[in-house]
Design an enzyme around this catalytic site. Structure first.
Site, PDB file in Angstrom:
ATOM      1  N   CYS A 163     143.022  20.773  28.403  1.00 53.85           N
ATOM      2  CA  CYS A 163     142.413  20.984  29.571  1.00 53.85           C
ATOM      3  C   CYS A 163     140.945  20.304  29.871  1.00 53.85           C
ATOM      4  O   CYS A 163     140.432  20.302  30.740  1.00 53.85           O
ATOM      5  CB  CYS A 163     142.244  22.380  29.954  1.00 53.85           C
ATOM      6  N   HIS A 198     144.169  21.881  39.218  1.00 49.74           N
ATOM      7  CA  HIS A 198     143.705  21.404  37.902  1.00 49.74           C
ATOM      8  C   HIS A 198     144.625  20.416  37.116  1.00 49.74           C
ATOM      9  O   HIS A 198     145.451  20.710  36.183  1.00 49.74           O
ATOM     10  CB  HIS A 198     143.700  22.832  36.971  1.00 49.74           C
TER      11      HIS A 198
END
Ligand SMILES: [Zn+2]
Lengths: 181, 393
Positions: free
Chosen positions: B89, B339
Site C-alpha cells: 500500500c 486506494h
C-alpha cells in the site's frame, strides 16, 4: 489446471460477474483422513496453503506432527526464543540449529472478526470467514487463524478455543481454531 | 539530514480514480500526459531517472519489468536510475522516497515518481486473492487474512480498550467523503455520505461497514522531483521535502505489536518530524493512510495529535477538519478517493503540492499551509512510511 478453466469460463461471461463460478474449489473435509499428501491441485499462483513436503520445505516436520495431532514449532536452543511460524534460523541470534517443541493446543481469543463479503478464490464457500488472534495458554504466542465451531455473532473476546488440524482436499494438512462453547 | 542536497516536488498530476475502463498501461499513459501538461517547462529529455511505484502488477496485470514499460509510455529514456518500487500500500511513497534519496545523494537531478495500480479485474475474487498475499501468505493468508478482518480487530480492541464508537468511525468517513466531493479525481466525487447513512451500510468485517473501508480502485499519479537549484525552472511554488521516517519490524501477525498503539508509526513520526525540526502540532495538514476509518483514528494517536484513546473524540470534535488543529486528508483520503495501491502515495504528494500552490477548490483549501505530512501504512500496519513537506519560500 484450474487457472486455465478460469480463463476459459471468463471469456464467455460479462466482466465482473465471474467470481462465484470461476473459483478453483479447495474442498475442506470436516473429518480428517489418513491419506498421504498428493500433488497440490492448485497452481502455486493461486495456492494459499504452505508447501509441506520435504522436497519443498525444511519445516515439513510441522505438518507430519500436525497430522499426528501434535502442534509444534521451532525454538532457539541458545536464547530459548519461541519462533513462529516454524523457522530454520533464529532471527535473534541467527543460530542455524533449532529445536522442535510442542505447543499447547488451547488458548483464548484476544480479538476476532469475520469477512462477510469479498472472499479470495477458493474461499467463497467459506463466507463468512471468521478469523481471530489466539493467546495460546502458557506460552508467549498470539497466533492468527481461522475460527470454526460457532457463528461470528455468537463469539466473544476471551472465549476458549482449541487447535484443530484438518485435511485439505489434496491430502495436505493445515490447522484452524475450534471455538469451545 | 544536514548533509543532503535540498529536494523539491515541483508539480504533479493524477488520473481519475475509480472503476476505470482502462488497462494498467493506459492509466500510466494518462498520468504521464497529465504530468507533462501540469509542468509546461518539463521536457522528456530533462528526466534522468524514473521510479515506478506498483504493488502487484504481476498479479493484477500479469506484467513484470514495469519500469521500462512506463518509461516507454512516457517517452522517457532515463540514464541514471530506472526501477520499480514495491511496498504494498506504500509503493507510491516508496517511489518518491527513492527519488528523493537519489537526488539528495547527488545520483540524480530530475526524477519522475509515478504510482499506478489496476485493481478492478473481471474476477474480483482473483483480485481479493492477490490482496491476501500481502500478508504472510502461507501462515496468515491461508486462514483468510485480508485487510478488512485485520483492521476490524484493531477497531474491536480500540472499542474495548477505549470505548471508541461506530459513530466515531463513521465521522472519519463522513469527513473524508465530504472532502472528496471537492475533488473531481476522487472515486466517490459525487456521492454524499451522512453519518446516519454510513451507519446503515452493510457490514463487511464487523464492526467495520462498507463505508469504513477504502475500495479496490484503478488509478495512477505522477510527480516530478528535482534538486534544489533546478526547482524554479519548473514552478514558483516548490514543495520542499524536509523530513523522512520509516519503520518496519514484523510481518507475520503472531509477531505484531499492540493492535491499538502503533509504536512503529511513533518511531517513523519521530524520525520524520525530528529531521524536519518540527512537532506534530506545527503541521497545517496531514495526508494520513485512512485505508479504514479506524486507521485514521489510531494514526491521530500515534502521530501524537492526541493521547491514546482520544482519537475518536478528535474527529467528532472537528479537530481534524478545516478550522481544527491539523486538517487530515483534505484530498478526500483513501476512503473518498479510493486506494489504487501504487498510486495513493503519489496522489497524496500531488495534493501537498497543490495545497501549497493554492490550486485546490476552496472547500478543501487549507488556509495558508506551511507544513504538511504524508503517511502511508502498508500490510497490517507493520510498516509506516512518512515524509514531511514545507512550502517553498
Ligand atoms: Zn536465538
Amino acid at each position: 489446471m484450474p487457472a486455465l478453466a478460469v480463463t476459459k469460463r471468463r471469456a464467455k461471461k460479462a466482466p465482473r460477474a465471474v467470481s462465484e463460478t470461476a473459483a478453483p474449489k479447495i474442498e475442506v473435509p470436516t473429518e480428517r483422513t489418513a491419506e498421504a499428501p498428493k500433488k497440490p491441485t492448485t497452481l502455486t499462483l493461486l495456492d494459499f496453503f504452505p508447501q509441506e513436503e520435504s522436497q519443498q520445505t525444511r519445516v515439513s516436520r510441522f505438518f507430519t506432527e500436525l497430522r499426528a495431532g501434535r502442534f509444534m514449532t521451532t525454538r532457539c536452543p541458545k536464547d530459548k526464543k519461541l519462533l513462529w511460524p516454524p523457522r530454520v534460523t533464529c532471527p535473534q541470534c541467527h543460530a542455524e540449529e533449532l529445536d522442535w517443541v510442542e505447543l499447547p493446543q488451547r488458548g483464548h481469543l484476544y480479538a476476532f472478526s469475520a469477512l462477510l463479503a469479498g472472499a479470495p478464490l477458493g474461499m467463497e464457500a467459506d463466507l463468512p470467514i471468521t478469523v481471530g488472534l489466539v493467546d495460546l495458554e502458557g506460552v508467549p504466542l498470539r497466533l492468527f487463524g481461522r475460527l470454526v465451531g460457532a457463528p461470528w455473532n455468537e463469539i466473544r473476546v476471551g472465549q476458549r478455543v482449541r487447535v484443530e488440524p484438518f485435511d485439505l482436499a489434496d491430502g495436505r494438512v493445515f490447522y484452524r481454531f475450534h471455538v469451545e462453547g | 539530514m544536514t548533509s543532503v542536497r535540498p529536494v523539491a516536488v515541483v508539480g504533479g498530476a493524477t488520473t481519475k480514480f475509480g472503476v476505470r475502463q482502462a488497462t494498467w498501461s493506459e492509466l500510466v499513459q494518462e498520468a504521464g500526459a497529465r504530468l507533462f501538461a501540469a509542468i509546461p517547462n518539463l521536457a522528456a529529455s530533462d528526466v534522468d531517472s524514473l521510479f515506478v511505484g506498483a504493488a502487484e502488477p504481476e498479479r493484477f496485470a500479469f506484467q513484470s519489468h514495469v519500469a521500462p514499460l512506463a518509461a516507454e509510455l512516457l517517452g522517457l529514456e532515463p540514464h541514471r536510475i530506472v526501477q520499480r518500487t514495491e511496498l504494498a500500500c506504500a509503493s507510491g511513497q516508496s517511489a518518491i522516497r527513492s527519488a528523493y534519496a537519489a537526488i539528495a545523494a547527488g545520483l540524480a537531478d530530475v526524477a519522475v515518481a509515478l504510482g499506478v495500480e489496476k485493481m478492478n479485474l473481471p474476477s474480483m475474487a482473483e483480485a481479493n486473492t492477490s490482496m491476501a498475499c500481502v500478508m504472510d501468505r502461507p501462515w496468515d493468508g491461508a486462514h483468510g487474512a485480508t485487510a478488512p478482518p485485520f483492521f476490524a480487530m484493531v477497531a474491536q480492541r480500540h472499542m474495548l480498550e477505549y470505548g471508541t464508537t461506530e459513530d466515531q468511525l463513521a465521522a472519519v468517513s463522513e469527513k473524508n467523503h465530504r472532502f472528496a466531493n471537492s475533488n473531481p479525481e476522487a472515486q466517490f466525487h459525487e456521492k454524499s455520505f451522512s453519518r446516519e447513512k454510513l451507519l446503515r451500510l452493510p457490514l463487511i468485517a464487523p464492526p467495520l461497514r462498507l463505508g469504513d473501508c477504502s475500495s479496490m480502485t484503478d488509478g495512477a499519479a505522477a510527480v516530478l522531483l528535482v534538486s534544489g537549484e533546478l526547482a524554479r525552472k519548473y514552478t514558483d511554488t516548490p514543495a520542499w521535502i524536509r523530513g523522512s521516517g520509516q519503520h518496519a519490524s514484523w510481518h507475520n501477525l503472531a509477531n505484531a505489536g499492540s493492535l491499538t498503539d502503533w509504536t512503529g508509526m511513533r518511531i517513523a513520526a519521530r524520525e520524520a518530524l525530528g529531521s524536519a525540526g518540527i512537532t506534530a502540532s506545527q503541521l497545517d495538514f496531514a495526508e494520513l493512510h485512512d485505508c479504514f476509518t479506524i486507521s485514521e483514528i489510531v494514526e491521530y494517536e500515534a502521530l501524537g495529535l492526541c493521547k491514546p484513546g482520544e482519537g475518536g473524540a478528535y474527529v467528532t470534535d472537528g479537530r481534524s477538519d478545516l478550522g481544527g488543529d491539523v486538517v487530515v486528508n483534505p484530498r478526500g483520503g483513501l476512503l473518498g478517493c479510493g486506494h489504487p495501491l501504487g498510486a495513493t502515495g503519489v496522489a497524496q504528494a500531488v495534493e501537498v503540492y497543490r495545497q501549497f500552490a493554492h490550486t485546490v477548490p476552496p472547500a478543501r483549501q487549507v488556509p495558508d499551509p506551511e507544513w504538511a505530512l504524508v503517511h502511508n501504512l502498508s500490510g497490517s500496519a507493520n510498516v509506516h512510511s512518512m515524509m514531511v513537506y514545507a512550502r517553498g519560500g
